[in-house]
Design a protein around this motif. Sequence first.
Motif, PDB file in Angstrom:
ATOM      1  N   GLU A  92      53.430  43.950  64.856  1.00 39.28           N
ATOM      2  CA  GLU A  92      54.850  43.735  65.118  1.00 39.28           C
ATOM      3  C   GLU A  92      55.388  42.479  64.440  1.00 39.28           C
ATOM      4  OE1 GLU A  92      58.667  44.147  66.541  1.00 39.28           O
ATOM      5  OE2 GLU A  92      57.004  45.591  66.562  1.00 39.28           O
ATOM      6  N   ARG A 164      68.213  45.335  70.211  1.00 39.28           N
ATOM      7  CA  ARG A 164      67.355  46.029  69.255  1.00 39.28           C
ATOM      8  C   ARG A 164      68.051  47.283  68.758  1.00 39.28           C
ATOM      9  NH1 ARG A 164      64.616  44.082  73.534  1.00 39.28           N
ATOM     10  NH2 ARG A 164      62.899  42.635  73.136  1.00 39.28           N
ATOM     11  N   GLY A 166      67.007  50.188  68.746  1.00 37.44           N
ATOM     12  CA  GLY A 166      66.805  51.282  69.687  1.00 37.44           C
ATOM     13  C   GLY A 166      67.615  51.173  70.959  1.00 37.44           C
ATOM     14  N   ASP A 167      68.407  50.091  71.095  1.00 39.02           N
ATOM     15  CA  ASP A 167      69.267  49.944  72.270  1.00 39.02           C
ATOM     16  C   ASP A 167      70.638  50.587  72.063  1.00 39.02           C
ATOM     17  OD1 ASP A 167      67.321  48.400  73.526  1.00 39.02           O
ATOM     18  OD2 ASP A 167      68.136  46.519  72.759  1.00 39.02           O
ATOM     19  N   GLU A 203      68.528  60.680  73.084  1.00 45.12           N
ATOM     20  CA  GLU A 203      67.133  60.261  73.214  1.00 45.12           C
ATOM     21  C   GLU A 203      66.318  60.689  71.998  1.00 45.12           C
ATOM     22  OE1 GLU A 203      65.902  58.281  75.395  1.00 45.12           O
ATOM     23  OE2 GLU A 203      67.694  58.151  76.647  1.00 45.12           O
ATOM     24  N   LEU A 206      67.034  58.208  69.272  1.00 39.92           N
ATOM     25  CA  LEU A 206      66.359  56.943  69.542  1.00 39.92           C
ATOM     26  C   LEU A 206      64.862  57.044  69.261  1.00 39.92           C
ATOM     27  CD1 LEU A 206      68.153  55.780  72.831  1.00 39.92           C
ATOM     28  CD2 LEU A 206      68.629  55.122  70.467  1.00 39.92           C
ATOM     29  N   ARG A 207      64.276  58.191  69.584  1.00 42.39           N
ATOM     30  CA  ARG A 207      62.854  58.398  69.274  1.00 42.39           C
ATOM     31  C   ARG A 207      62.645  58.428  67.765  1.00 42.39           C
ATOM     32  NH1 ARG A 207      63.209  62.121  73.640  1.00 42.39           N
ATOM     33  NH2 ARG A 207      63.455  63.858  72.180  1.00 42.39           N
ATOM     34  N   GLU A 209      64.498  56.901  65.484  1.00 43.26           N
ATOM     35  CA  GLU A 209      64.612  55.535  64.981  1.00 43.26           C
ATOM     36  C   GLU A 209      63.320  54.775  65.245  1.00 43.26           C
ATOM     37  OE1 GLU A 209      65.017  51.737  64.045  1.00 43.26           O
ATOM     38  OE2 GLU A 209      64.789  52.143  66.181  1.00 43.26           O
ATOM     39  N   LYS A 210      62.745  54.957  66.427  1.00 44.20           N
ATOM     40  CA  LYS A 210      61.506  54.285  66.788  1.00 44.20           C
ATOM     41  C   LYS A 210      60.372  54.684  65.855  1.00 44.20           C
ATOM     42  CE  LYS A 210      58.828  51.772  69.445  1.00 44.20           C
ATOM     43  NZ  LYS A 210      58.964  50.298  69.510  1.00 44.20           N
ATOM     44  N   SER A 211      60.323  55.961  65.474  1.00 45.44           N
ATOM     45  CA  SER A 211      59.250  56.440  64.608  1.00 45.44           C
ATOM     46  C   SER A 211      59.345  55.865  63.200  1.00 45.44           C
ATOM     47  CB  SER A 211      59.272  57.979  64.540  1.00 45.44           C
ATOM     48  OG  SER A 211      60.386  58.446  63.800  1.00 45.44           O
ATOM     49  N   GLU A 213      60.494  52.801  62.639  1.00 42.70           N
ATOM     50  CA  GLU A 213      60.535  51.341  62.769  1.00 42.70           C
ATOM     51  C   GLU A 213      59.507  50.650  61.900  1.00 42.70           C
ATOM     52  OE1 GLU A 213      59.226  49.514  66.536  1.00 42.70           O
ATOM     53  OE2 GLU A 213      61.259  48.729  66.657  1.00 42.70           O
ATOM     54  N   LYS A 214      58.313  51.244  61.802  1.00 39.41           N
ATOM     55  CA  LYS A 214      57.243  50.580  61.065  1.00 39.41           C
ATOM     56  C   LYS A 214      57.482  50.542  59.560  1.00 39.41           C
ATOM     57  CE  LYS A 214      54.461  54.859  61.243  1.00 39.41           C
ATOM     58  NZ  LYS A 214      55.224  55.498  62.307  1.00 39.41           N
TER      59      LYS A 214
END
Length: 216
Positions: A92, A164, A166-167, A203, A206-207, A209-211, A213-214
């Motif tokens: 991170e 963030r 994701g918010d 949702e 948001l998932r 976007e999270k995927s 993120e890296k």
Amino acid sequence: MIAPKDIVLASKVSLLTYCHKHDLPIISSMGAGCKSDPTRIFIGDISSSTEDPLSRSTRRRLRALGVASGIPVVYSTEKPGPGKAQLLPLPEEEFQKGKVGEDAQGLKLGLSVYDVGYLVEEVYRGKSVLSGITTRLALVRWRKPEAGSTIKVDVEGQKNSIVRLGDLVCMTKEEANVHEREVVKGDKTPEQFYDEEIVELVESRLREEKSFEKYR
């Protein structure tokens, strides 16, 4: 210490920017890691490449340098799925961008204008997640933050707003005002205020976007 992947991406973006601004013909390869379906390979403008983490990250950096389109790329639309190989995320701390200046004062937002462009254009496809309207858009927190969770003090006299990618969700300004009143500042949860279809759509974005993120 800068991650090797970040150095490679920075070099790629610098080269593409130079060629674009000097009218030098170039075609760039986008992400192919863990891809195995040749029928999903396409050639097109970087502005239209989808389902490709490297394209997203490259577009985001190019946009910050004033380049939004005009670069042909090779990319794959193949999506990751069960049983497919996946790239391991970097630690991170490698993704923490920027530093708080010792002489900075006041309230600073943890997102840049380029983060906003990425969210609106890439994650929410340039339209409200509620109505699909493409004008007068705004970003607003999807859920009410926990008390005391939105501000931290890193340097004396400097407050940093904790928010963030994701918010946030994209809505029209009118929808965002209602959402903020009823959910963010009110006593309703998204599940109580919206129907199941809308909640699942948000949702899922948001998932997504999270995927990605890296890769940012």
